[in-house]
Each structure stands twice: as structure tokens, then as C-alpha cells.
Design a protein around this motif. Structure first.
Motif, PDB file in Angstrom:
ATOM      1  N   GLU A   1       0.815  -1.228   0.000  1.00  0.00           N
ATOM      2  CA  GLU A   1       0.000   0.000   0.000  1.00  0.00           C
ATOM      3  C   GLU A   1       0.840   1.266   0.000  1.00  0.00           C
ATOM      4  OE1 GLU A   1      -3.543   0.707   2.168  1.00  0.00           O
ATOM      5  OE2 GLU A   1      -4.137  -1.403   2.106  1.00  0.00           O
ATOM      6  N   VAL A   2       1.940   1.256   0.771  1.00  0.00           N
ATOM      7  CA  VAL A   2       2.804   2.440   0.779  1.00  0.00           C
ATOM      8  C   VAL A   2       3.417   2.615  -0.617  1.00  0.00           C
ATOM      9  CG1 VAL A   2       4.912   3.464   1.752  1.00  0.00           C
ATOM     10  CG2 VAL A   2       3.269   2.370   3.278  1.00  0.00           C
ATOM     11  N   ALA A   3       3.855   1.514  -1.222  1.00  0.00           N
ATOM     12  CA  ALA A   3       4.454   1.580  -2.563  1.00  0.00           C
ATOM     13  C   ALA A   3       3.451   2.110  -3.584  1.00  0.00           C
ATOM     14  CB  ALA A   3       4.959   0.202  -2.986  1.00  0.00           C
ATOM     15  N   GLU A   4       2.215   1.681  -3.450  1.00  0.00           N
ATOM     16  CA  GLU A   4       1.158   2.132  -4.358  1.00  0.00           C
ATOM     17  C   GLU A   4       0.990   3.658  -4.255  1.00  0.00           C
ATOM     18  OE1 GLU A   4      -0.758  -0.179  -6.405  1.00  0.00           O
ATOM     19  OE2 GLU A   4      -1.147   1.784  -7.295  1.00  0.00           O
ATOM     20  N   LYS A   5       1.015   4.160  -3.024  1.00  0.00           N
ATOM     21  CA  LYS A   5       0.869   5.619  -2.818  1.00  0.00           C
ATOM     22  C   LYS A   5       2.079   6.367  -3.385  1.00  0.00           C
ATOM     23  CE  LYS A   5      -2.849   5.692  -0.069  1.00  0.00           C
ATOM     24  NZ  LYS A   5      -4.123   6.235  -0.514  1.00  0.00           N
ATOM     25  N   ILE A   6       3.267   5.804  -3.176  1.00  0.00           N
ATOM     26  CA  ILE A   6       4.483   6.445  -3.693  1.00  0.00           C
ATOM     27  C   ILE A   6       4.410   6.503  -5.221  1.00  0.00           C
ATOM     28  CG2 ILE A   6       6.994   6.118  -4.030  1.00  0.00           C
ATOM     29  CD1 ILE A   6       7.078   4.934  -1.169  1.00  0.00           C
ATOM     30  N   ALA A   7       4.073   5.360  -5.829  1.00  0.00           N
ATOM     31  CA  ALA A   7       4.006   5.273  -7.287  1.00  0.00           C
ATOM     32  C   ALA A   7       3.007   6.290  -7.833  1.00  0.00           C
ATOM     33  CB  ALA A   7       3.613   3.854  -7.706  1.00  0.00           C
ATOM     34  N   LYS A   8       1.861   6.378  -7.179  1.00  0.00           N
ATOM     35  CA  LYS A   8       0.814   7.287  -7.631  1.00  0.00           C
ATOM     36  C   LYS A   8       1.303   8.735  -7.592  1.00  0.00           C
ATOM     37  CE  LYS A   8      -4.103   7.818  -7.384  1.00  0.00           C
ATOM     38  NZ  LYS A   8      -5.219   8.032  -6.497  1.00  0.00           N
ATOM     39  N   LYS A   9       1.949   9.097  -6.487  1.00  0.00           N
ATOM     40  CA  LYS A   9       2.474  10.461  -6.353  1.00  0.00           C
ATOM     41  C   LYS A   9       3.476  10.789  -7.453  1.00  0.00           C
ATOM     42  CE  LYS A   9       2.506  12.171  -1.639  1.00  0.00           C
ATOM     43  NZ  LYS A   9       2.017  13.534  -1.823  1.00  0.00           N
ATOM     44  N   LEU A  10       4.261   9.783  -7.859  1.00  0.00           N
ATOM     45  CA  LEU A  10       5.328  10.025  -8.831  1.00  0.00           C
ATOM     46  C   LEU A  10       4.885   9.751 -10.268  1.00  0.00           C
ATOM     47  CD1 LEU A  10       8.271   8.381  -6.837  1.00  0.00           C
ATOM     48  CD2 LEU A  10       7.760  10.820  -7.018  1.00  0.00           C
ATOM     49  N   GLY A  11       3.629   9.364 -10.442  1.00  0.00           N
ATOM     50  CA  GLY A  11       3.106   9.128 -11.787  1.00  0.00           C
ATOM     51  C   GLY A  11       3.522   7.798 -12.400  1.00  0.00           C
ATOM     52  N   TYR A  12       3.845   6.813 -11.539  1.00  0.00           N
ATOM     53  CA  TYR A  12       4.191   5.485 -12.053  1.00  0.00           C
ATOM     54  C   TYR A  12       3.017   4.525 -11.865  1.00  0.00           C
ATOM     55  CZ  TYR A  12       9.247   6.592 -11.714  1.00  0.00           C
ATOM     56  OH  TYR A  12      10.487   7.119 -11.855  1.00  0.00           O
ATOM     57  N   THR A  13       3.001   3.469 -12.681  1.00  0.00           N
ATOM     58  CA  THR A  13       2.101   2.354 -12.415  1.00  0.00           C
ATOM     59  C   THR A  13       2.939   1.324 -11.666  1.00  0.00           C
ATOM     60  OG1 THR A  13       0.951   2.764 -14.479  1.00  0.00           O
ATOM     61  CG2 THR A  13       0.648   0.587 -13.480  1.00  0.00           C
ATOM     62  N   LEU A  14       2.467   0.908 -10.489  1.00  0.00           N
ATOM     63  CA  LEU A  14       3.233  -0.047  -9.680  1.00  0.00           C
ATOM     64  C   LEU A  14       3.007  -1.468 -10.161  1.00  0.00           C
ATOM     65  CD1 LEU A  14       5.025  -0.348  -7.061  1.00  0.00           C
ATOM     66  CD2 LEU A  14       2.892  -0.945  -5.893  1.00  0.00           C
ATOM     67  N   GLN A  15       4.107  -2.197 -10.282  1.00  0.00           N
ATOM     68  CA  GLN A  15       4.014  -3.624 -10.618  1.00  0.00           C
ATOM     69  C   GLN A  15       4.788  -4.377  -9.547  1.00  0.00           C
ATOM     70  OE1 GLN A  15       5.146  -4.413 -14.729  1.00  0.00           O
ATOM     71  NE2 GLN A  15       5.966  -6.393 -14.085  1.00  0.00           N
ATOM     72  N   ILE A  16       4.149  -5.354  -8.900  1.00  0.00           N
ATOM     73  CA  ILE A  16       4.825  -6.074  -7.813  1.00  0.00           C
ATOM     74  C   ILE A  16       5.257  -7.454  -8.287  1.00  0.00           C
ATOM     75  CG2 ILE A  16       4.644  -6.928  -5.447  1.00  0.00           C
ATOM     76  CD1 ILE A  16       2.587  -4.813  -4.857  1.00  0.00           C
ATOM     77  N   GLU A  17       6.537  -7.778  -8.082  1.00  0.00           N
ATOM     78  CA  GLU A  17       7.064  -9.104  -8.444  1.00  0.00           C
ATOM     79  C   GLU A  17       7.363  -9.858  -7.150  1.00  0.00           C
ATOM     80  OE1 GLU A  17       8.272 -10.307 -11.607  1.00  0.00           O
ATOM     81  OE2 GLU A  17       7.426  -8.578 -12.666  1.00  0.00           O
TER      82      GLU A  17
END
Ligand code: GLN
Length: 258
Positions: free
Chosen positions: A67-83
Motif C-alpha cells: 500500500e505504501v508503494a502504491e501511494k508512492i508510485a501514484k504520487k510520482l506518476g508510475y504504475t506499480l508492478q509487484i514481483e
């Protein structure tokens, strides 16, 4: 005749598509899907067997880190992909560029700093000791000579190998496997991070966590050594999310106050 028929079918199709606006919409959709090729993707590597930081729920990886990564990605304009990968593959995957960052309840250590760089810390971790309820291990001082289960390459593994010797440490690829071995009486205790320890103990009868803490640590996100640019970007977003209370809200959601 044949030609006329074909034409009329084509024009009927065209008309009906225009009538429902399908054509225009489809055009727009195509355009968006074309731009997705230059969509900015942020690939995070984790080991999704570490509740409540990362674990599976309905085939999806959820948890504090996700969830934290998702928020970070959103703020920076990235789409998060988790491996999802083994914990001890994360640093290599970061170094080789297979993933952009590693976020896995990962503790900042001197050794890891030789291979990767870290973000600012976003959470505190504690290494705890799990024993059977009737164990003769009453505190950390009783660990000498005992069989200790750990998750491979974690700080629990590194510290207990240093403190008690390699021959006393049993390594498992998942914390849950170490806990199962303890429940089955194959080892005497498990040294693992406190939050997963709590969920493993809750899922297994007859186990408890010792009151004394084995080590207190800082969790952070790791990046390739030369990727200071992404690390700095992530730090900026992370610190905004810490300051506005978002990170704490996510932690509180997964770790309710006792
Ligand atoms: N905090 C521990 C470490 O960094 C364990 C992390 C984990 O198992 N995901 O080694």
C-alpha cells in the motif's frame, strides 16, 4: 451483387457503430492503449510471505509495503508492478535491474549497504523469538546451544548465525515453514520479525513470543547503487506520505493497537 451486399453490410456496420458512438470511443481507447507503451512502470520486488507487510489475499499481494508503494508510485506518476520472489533474491534483482526497488520489510544493514542503497526508513522492525508455550527457553539468555529456525538471509539468520554459530541455525525459505518446524518439534525456536511472528503464532496453537526483543531495526526500500535518482524521487514522495500521516494510517490499518 456480391460486391453490393458486402458494401451494404459494411455501411450498416459503420452506421450502427456511429449510432452508439462506438467508433469514436474505440479510437480514443486505441489512443490510450498506445500511450500505455510509454507508461512509467515502477517494478517492486518483494517476498509476499511476510504478513502484515506483504502477503496474498484473494490472489493479490496486499499489506503495508504494497500500500505504501502504491501511494508512492501514484504520487510520482508510475504504475506499480509487484514481483514476488524469494527474499534472498531481492538484492540481486535490484542490482541487475530486473526490478527497480526492493520493498520487503527489509532492514538496513551495513552488509546490504555494500550492494544497494536505501530510502529513508518508513517503519521499525523488531526481531522476536517464538517458542513453544511449554519451552524451557524463557529469555534470550537461554538460546545458547538451541536449534534456531530462521528465514534464509534475513537479519534473524545473520544475527543468530553470528551469535550462536552456523550449526545451530536451520534455514527455511519462508518464515511460516520455520514456524511449522517449531510446531512439529524439529527446532527449539524461531527468530523472526515481530509482526509476522504475531500472525504466525496466531495461526498455530501452543506457541508464544518471548517478551524480550532480540534486535530493533529500521525498514527501508532498496535500490541499485547507481540509481540515486529514483531513490531521491521515492524519498521525496515517502517523506510527504510520512508527514501527512498516510504511512501511519496504513500501518495502523494492518497493525491495530493492542
Ligand atoms: N527484516 C528482515 C530482514 O530484512 C526480514 C525481512 C523479510 O523476511 N521479508 O532481513
Amino acid at each position: 451483387m456480391k460486391k453490393i451486399l458486402t458494401l451494404s453490410i459494411a455501411s450498416i456496420l459503420a452506421l450502427s457503430m456511429a449510432a452508439c458512438g462506438g467508433n469514436t470511443d474505440e479510437q480514443i481507447n486505441e489512443d490510450t492503449s498506445n500511450t500505455t507503451t510509454d507508461e512509467k512502470v515502477l517494478i517492486m520486488g518483494t517476498n509476499a510471505a511476510f504478513p502484515p507487510y506483504e502477503y496474498y489475499e484473494n490472489n493479490e499481494i496486499v499489506g503495508i509495503d504494497a500500500e505504501v508503494a502504491e501511494k508512492i508510485a501514484k504520487k510520482l506518476g508510475y504504475t506499480l508492478q509487484i514481483e514476488d520472489m524469494e527474499f534472498d533474491s531481492i538484492i540481486t534483482a535490484v542490482q541487475t535491474g530486473k526490478i527497480d526497488m526492493g520493498m520487503a520489510g527489509m532492514t538496513v544493514t551495513e552488509d546490504r549497504l555494500e550492494n544497494v542503497i536505501f530510502s529513508d526508513s518508513y517503519a521499525t522492525g523488531i526481531q522476536s523469538v517464538i517458542v513453544k508455550e511449554d519451552s524451557d527457553i524463557k529469555s534470550i539468555d537461554d538460546l545458547e546451544g538451541k536449534k534456531i529456525g530462521v528465514q534464509t538471509s534475513t537479519t534473524g539468520d545473520i544475527y543468530s548465525t553470528d551469535d550462536y554459530g552456523d550449526e545451530y541455525v536451520e534455514r527455511y525459505s519462508k518464515g511460516a515453514d520455520a514456524v511449522a518446524a517449531l510446531a512439529a518439534g524439529k527446532i527449539d525456536c524461531v527468530i523472526i520479525d515481530n509482526e509476522p511472528a504475531k500472525s504466525f503464532v496466531a495461526a498455530n496453537e501452543g506457541l508464544k513470543i518471548l517478551d524480550t526483543e532480540y534486535a530493533v531495526e529500521d525498514y527501508a526500500i532498496c535500490f541499485a547503487k547507481d540509481n540515486t535518482e529514483l531513490r531521491d524521487e521515492v524519498n521525496q514522495a515517502l517523506n510527504e506520505l510520512i508527514e501527512d500521516g498516510t504511512v501511519q494510517d496504513i500501518i495502523d490499518k494492518y497493525i491495530p493497537a493492542e
